[in-house]
Design a protein around this motif. Structure first.
Motif, short mmCIF file in Angstrom:
data_model
loop_
_atom_site.label_atom_id
_atom_site.label_comp_id
_atom_site.label_asym_id
_atom_site.label_seq_id
_atom_site.Cartn_x
_atom_site.Cartn_y
_atom_site.Cartn_z
N GLU A 274 0.83 -1.19 0.00
CA GLU A 274 0.00 0.00 0.00
C GLU A 274 0.88 1.26 0.00
O GLU A 274 2.02 1.25 0.47
CB GLU A 274 -0.91 0.02 1.23
CG GLU A 274 -1.90 -1.12 1.27
CD GLU A 274 -2.72 -1.14 2.55
OE1 GLU A 274 -3.83 -1.71 2.54
OE2 GLU A 274 -2.24 -0.58 3.57
N TYR A 275 0.28 2.35 -0.53
CA TYR A 275 0.94 3.66 -0.53
C TYR A 275 -0.04 4.69 0.01
O TYR A 275 -1.25 4.59 -0.19
CB TYR A 275 1.34 4.08 -1.95
CG TYR A 275 2.40 3.25 -2.60
CD1 TYR A 275 3.75 3.42 -2.27
CD2 TYR A 275 2.07 2.29 -3.55
CE1 TYR A 275 4.73 2.65 -2.89
CE2 TYR A 275 3.04 1.52 -4.17
CZ TYR A 275 4.37 1.72 -3.83
OH TYR A 275 5.34 0.96 -4.44
N SER A 276 0.52 5.70 0.66
CA SER A 276 -0.28 6.86 1.07
C SER A 276 -0.25 7.88 -0.06
O SER A 276 0.84 8.28 -0.51
CB SER A 276 0.28 7.49 2.35
OG SER A 276 0.17 6.59 3.43
N LEU A 277 -1.40 8.29 -0.53
CA LEU A 277 -1.48 9.25 -1.61
C LEU A 277 -1.30 10.67 -1.08
O LEU A 277 -1.74 10.98 0.04
CB LEU A 277 -2.82 9.13 -2.33
CG LEU A 277 -3.08 7.81 -3.04
CD1 LEU A 277 -4.50 7.80 -3.61
CD2 LEU A 277 -2.08 7.58 -4.15
N PRO A 278 -0.67 11.56 -1.87
CA PRO A 278 -0.54 12.96 -1.44
C PRO A 278 -1.88 13.68 -1.50
O PRO A 278 -2.84 13.19 -2.10
CB PRO A 278 0.44 13.55 -2.46
CG PRO A 278 0.29 12.69 -3.68
CD PRO A 278 -0.04 11.32 -3.17
N ASP A 282 -5.20 9.51 1.42
CA ASP A 282 -5.87 8.26 1.10
C ASP A 282 -4.84 7.16 0.86
O ASP A 282 -3.69 7.42 0.51
CB ASP A 282 -6.74 8.43 -0.15
CG ASP A 282 -7.93 9.34 0.10
OD1 ASP A 282 -8.33 9.46 1.27
OD2 ASP A 282 -8.45 9.93 -0.87
N ILE A 283 -5.28 5.92 1.05
CA ILE A 283 -4.40 4.77 0.90
C ILE A 283 -4.69 4.09 -0.44
O ILE A 283 -5.85 3.79 -0.76
CB ILE A 283 -4.59 3.75 2.04
CG1 ILE A 283 -4.26 4.41 3.38
CG2 ILE A 283 -3.71 2.53 1.81
CD1 ILE A 283 -2.84 4.89 3.51
N LEU A 284 -3.64 3.88 -1.24
CA LEU A 284 -3.76 3.14 -2.49
C LEU A 284 -3.21 1.74 -2.28
O LEU A 284 -2.03 1.58 -1.91
CB LEU A 284 -2.97 3.83 -3.62
CG LEU A 284 -2.84 3.03 -4.92
CD1 LEU A 284 -4.20 2.84 -5.59
CD2 LEU A 284 -1.87 3.71 -5.88
N ARG A 285 -4.03 0.73 -2.49
CA ARG A 285 -3.56 -0.66 -2.39
C ARG A 285 -3.09 -1.08 -3.78
O ARG A 285 -3.88 -1.53 -4.62
CB ARG A 285 -4.66 -1.56 -1.87
CG ARG A 285 -4.24 -3.01 -1.73
CD ARG A 285 -5.16 -3.82 -0.85
NE ARG A 285 -4.96 -3.53 0.56
CZ ARG A 285 -5.37 -4.31 1.57
NH1 ARG A 285 -5.99 -5.45 1.31
NH2 ARG A 285 -5.15 -3.96 2.82
#
Length: 523
Positions: A274-278, A282-285
């Motif tokens: 997962e990444y945290s979006l700027p 929000d979290i991108l899986r």
């Protein structure tokens, strides 16, 4: 009509482009094909007036019947962007990383139209909407690094067409794009040519792209046009031997080796990344519960469009990114990110990237570049002999070890990248779009080399590509990835010929093809 007459380019005493005649009628697409080093890009740069300082052009480039080749730079600057636009192969290097996409598209309008900034940004917004980057999802204040490869290419197109030029030069505009994005970009360019009545020079090594979109084609070899005419007529007759060689290479399929060892080498179980979006947190899986197995000696293909999670999954498999869930093992040992992963385990995996030039230190000689992975295992006393042996395995000379990477062609650089991957004698090599930027003849040679090396060393491949025909030829099994998940897994003949998942059917349908009846009768 935009025309070149006896257009030639020389660097010192070396001819690069030799008396090229091209007719580029408005409202039509002309394909320019040929292998690397044939002079395609130099022809385009001569037309637009962007040749390197040490290159000299002669002949004529006629626009409205006037020769623009001898014009001073100040007058050529007035033509670029307004009368002649260009889309470069790699948008990340063509776009300014310090400027927003809105400012970059507006810049052309500000320079050539004399309008104010507010009007230029409004028109830039219209152009970005037109190329498929609508507001509010793609605001003008985004930077190039915040976009995918396909989205950056759309920005480059918006910039090139902002003033509706008479001639649009597209230099390998879809080489690095997946098949669905490629189809969208090509359809967009095709529509722009028809709607705006502009001429387009489409430079590509993909004959199927030319077959689907070009009205006429010119085949270039060693700086000369060796065959030209309507696309279908040239493809059907293939009068010149070089044209026939290109076609043979485009249809080349290496001899597929079937591994006979069912033992698993690498296993991934329920992997999550997962990444945290700027701008909002929000979290991108990017990888969503993926499980897969790569067997010893197996060649596994991985396909999917940009943003499907292929690269993120690859980084996790290589131990370059930490996981938020799941487990990865290589030969039964856990793969972890960072210093916790033992060096000897990391040395059992190597990677070959799409752009070998960008993955090499240009200040190092080839011997040091190839030996670089030895920092994982320690330099053996005979490391220079191993480098020489690795060069011979990829069909280069041992004395190439003392050269620098800029002294080699694109295909040779990719061979050096493969030699670097071989040097620690790994069990698994990840090939990330390793042949997508190569012309058809060099691609055929590299695919044959990879097949022979796998036969000799018994290693496994994870072959990542957007070119389904290449994946089909080199892979025993194919995985299809969409939105972070594996949606299809099977032999290539099943996945390509009878896909079960709608997304796989979409990928297969988007793959460009030359009509079967365009190939001349072998008899």
């Amino acid at each position: 009509m935009i025309q070149t007459r006896s257009l030639s380019v020389r660097i010192g005493d070396q001819p690069i482009v030799d008396r090229v005649d091209l007719d580029l009628p408005l409202g039509t697409i002309t394909g320019l094909v040929g292998e690397s080093g044939s002079g395609k890009s130099m022809t385009a740069l001569a037309i637009i007036g962007l040749l390197p300082h040490h290159a000299m052009a002669s002949g004529q480039v006629l626009l409205d019947g006037h020769d623009i080749l001898p014009l001073p730079e100040s007058l050529r600057c007035r033509l670029r962007g307004k009368r002649i636009g260009m889309i470069f192969q790699e948008p990340m290097t063509a776009l300014n990383p310090l400027m927003t996409i809105g400012d970059q598209v507006a810049e052309t309008l500000l320079i050539h139209s004399g309008i104010d900034r507010a009007e230029a940004l409004a028109q830039a917004r219209d152009q970005l909407n037109r190329v498929g980057l609508p507001a509010p999802r793609f605001p003008l204040d985004l930077y190039p690094h915040q976009l995918s490869g396909g989205q950056r290419q759309r920005v480059a197109i918006a910039l090139a067409i902002a003033l509706r030029p008479d001639l649009l030069i597209a230099d390998e505009p879809t080489t690095a794009l997946d098949v669905t994005t490629q189809a969208q970009i090509l359809d967009l360019l095709h529509k722009l040519v028809r709607d705006e009545g502009m001429a387009m020079l489409l430079i590509t090594h993909d004959l199927a792209v030319v077959a689907g979109h070009a009205d006429q084609v010119a085949v270039m070899q060693a700086g000369k046009i060796v065959e030209t005419g309507p696309t279908e007529a040239v493809f059907r007759t293939q009068k010149h031997a070089y044209t026939r060689q290109l076609f043979a290479a485009s249809r080349h399929v290496p001899s597929l080796i079937r591994s006979d060892d069912p033992q698993p080498l690498m296993q991934a179980h329920n992997v999550v990344r997962e990444y945290s979006l700027p701008h909002g947190g929000d979290i991108l899986r990017a990888v969503d519960g993926v499980s897969l197995t790569i067997h010893r000696g197996e060649s596994l293909g991985l396909v999917g469009e940009s943003g499907s999670g292929k690269s993120t999954l690859t980084r996790a498999l290589l131990g370059l990114d930490p996981l938020q869930g799941g487990q990865i093992t290589l030969d039964g040992r856990p793969v972890t990110a960072g210093r916790s992963m033992p060096r000897d385990l990391r040395a059992r995996m190597q990677v070959v990237f799409q752009d070998p030039f960008g993955s090499f230190n240009p200040r190092w000689r080839v011997d040091r570049l190839i030996a670089e992975p030895f920092h994982l295992t320690g330099y053996p006393p005979d490391w220079r002999n191993r480098v020489a042996a690795a060069l011979e395995q990829v069909e280069l000379r041992p004395d190439d070890a003392r050269k620098y990477i800029h002294e080699f062609s694109g295909g040779q650089r990719q061979r050096i990248a493969i030699a670097r991957a071989l040097i620690t004698r790994p069990q698994l090599i990840v090939l990330d779009e390793a042949v997508s930027a190569l012309d058809v003849r060099v691609r055929a040679q590299v695919l044959n080399l990879l097949t022979d090396l796998r036969k000799t060393h018994g290693m496994a491949y994870l072959f990542i590509s957007h070119d389904l025909s290449v994946v089909r030829g080199i892979s025993e099994r194919v995985l299809v990835m969409k939105s972070g998940r594996i949606v299809e897994d099977g032999p290539p003949e099943q996945v390509m010929d009878a896909p079960r998942d709608p997304y796989t059917r979409q990928l297969v349908a988007a793959t460009p093809r030359i009509p079967a009846d365009w190939f001349p009768d072998p008899a």
